[in-house]
Scaffold this motif. Sequence first.
Motif, PDB file in Angstrom:
ATOM      1  N   TRP A 186      36.524 -97.020 -25.578  1.00  0.00           N
ATOM      2  CA  TRP A 186      35.484 -96.738 -26.560  1.00  0.00           C
ATOM      3  C   TRP A 186      36.013 -95.932 -27.737  1.00  0.00           C
ATOM      4  CZ3 TRP A 186      31.617 -95.070 -22.233  1.00  0.00           C
ATOM      5  CH2 TRP A 186      31.086 -96.222 -21.624  1.00  0.00           C
ATOM      6  N   VAL A 187      36.899 -94.962 -27.461  1.00  0.00           N
ATOM      7  CA  VAL A 187      37.473 -94.142 -28.536  1.00  0.00           C
ATOM      8  C   VAL A 187      38.261 -95.037 -29.484  1.00  0.00           C
ATOM      9  CG1 VAL A 187      39.231 -92.391 -29.043  1.00  0.00           C
ATOM     10  CG2 VAL A 187      37.504 -91.953 -27.284  1.00  0.00           C
ATOM     11  N   THR A 188      39.053 -95.933 -28.914  1.00  0.00           N
ATOM     12  CA  THR A 188      39.854 -96.843 -29.734  1.00  0.00           C
ATOM     13  C   THR A 188      38.948 -97.728 -30.585  1.00  0.00           C
ATOM     14  OG1 THR A 188      41.544 -96.811 -28.007  1.00  0.00           O
ATOM     15  CG2 THR A 188      41.715 -98.553 -29.649  1.00  0.00           C
ATOM     16  N   LEU A 189      37.899 -98.288 -29.958  1.00  0.00           N
ATOM     17  CA  LEU A 189      36.932 -99.117 -30.696  1.00  0.00           C
ATOM     18  C   LEU A 189      36.254 -98.317 -31.797  1.00  0.00           C
ATOM     19  CD1 LEU A 189      35.010-101.173 -27.979  1.00  0.00           C
ATOM     20  CD2 LEU A 189      36.249-102.087 -29.954  1.00  0.00           C
ATOM     21  N   TYR A 190      35.827 -97.119 -31.448  1.00  0.00           N
ATOM     22  CA  TYR A 190      35.124 -96.240 -32.393  1.00  0.00           C
ATOM     23  C   TYR A 190      36.017 -95.955 -33.607  1.00  0.00           C
ATOM     24  CZ  TYR A 190      33.367 -91.854 -34.352  1.00  0.00           C
ATOM     25  OH  TYR A 190      32.934 -90.880 -35.211  1.00  0.00           O
ATOM     26  N   ASP A 247      38.685 -97.641 -34.624  1.00  0.00           N
ATOM     27  CA  ASP A 247      38.941 -98.881 -35.362  1.00  0.00           C
ATOM     28  C   ASP A 247      37.776 -99.185 -36.295  1.00  0.00           C
ATOM     29  OD1 ASP A 247      41.335 -99.202 -34.094  1.00  0.00           O
ATOM     30  OD2 ASP A 247      40.664-100.805 -32.745  1.00  0.00           O
ATOM     31  N   GLU A 248      36.537 -99.068 -35.774  1.00  0.00           N
ATOM     32  CA  GLU A 248      35.350 -99.323 -36.598  1.00  0.00           C
ATOM     33  C   GLU A 248      35.295 -98.375 -37.793  1.00  0.00           C
ATOM     34  OE1 GLU A 248      31.756 -99.091 -34.262  1.00  0.00           O
ATOM     35  OE2 GLU A 248      32.471-100.640 -32.894  1.00  0.00           O
ATOM     36  N   ASN A 249      35.560 -97.088 -37.531  1.00  0.00           N
ATOM     37  CA  ASN A 249      35.483 -96.098 -38.615  1.00  0.00           C
ATOM     38  C   ASN A 249      36.577 -96.289 -39.654  1.00  0.00           C
ATOM     39  OD1 ASN A 249      33.205 -95.057 -37.571  1.00  0.00           O
ATOM     40  ND2 ASN A 249      34.069 -93.102 -36.957  1.00  0.00           N
TER      41      ASN A 249
END
Length: 170
Positions: free
Chosen positions: A155-159, A161-163
Motif C-alpha cells: 500500500w505504501v508503494t502504491l500510495y 506511486d499515486e502521489n
Amino acid sequence: SSAQERLFEHYYGLAKRICLRYAGSSDEVDEMVNDGFLKVFAKIKMYDANQSFEAWFRTVMVRTCIDYYRRNSPKVSLIDIQNAPQIESNDHLVERMSAEDILELVQKLPPSYRMVFSLYVVEGYSHAEIAEMLNINEGTSRSNLVKARHKMQEWVTLYLDENINQNNHV
C-alpha cells in the motif's frame, strides 16, 4: 463539572489516538473509546499513584481494544506459518508519508493483522505477550506481523506511486 467529565475531556484525544490504531471504522473507534473510559472510571481505585497516570490510562485503553477485538472478531482459525518469508523493509518510504496517511493504511488491515501490527510495532509488546493477550500462538503472531508489514509495504508503494504521478501532472 465532575472529576470524571474533566478526566474525559483531558484524555479523550489520547484515547481516540490509541483506539484509531486498532479500529477498522470510526464507529469502532467510538465504541472502544467509550468502553475504555467506562473501564478507567470503574478501575480508577486500582490506579497506583506511584506510576504515571498516562501510562496506566494507555494500558487500560490498549487492553480495551484487545477485548473489543476478541469479542467482535470472527472465530476463524489462522494458519500458523512459523517460517513466514522475511520481507525487505522499506521504512524510508514510510518516512515520506504523514501520520494520518499511515494510520489510514493500518485501519485497512484485516483485524487480526491490525491488532498484531499495532501491539508489536506501536506498543512494543513481544510476540509472546501478544500471543497470550490474543489467545493465539507466537508463530501466528509472527506470521500476522509479517503479512501486515507486507500488505502495508504494498500500500505504501502504491500510495507513493499515486502521489508522485499526481505531482508530475500538476
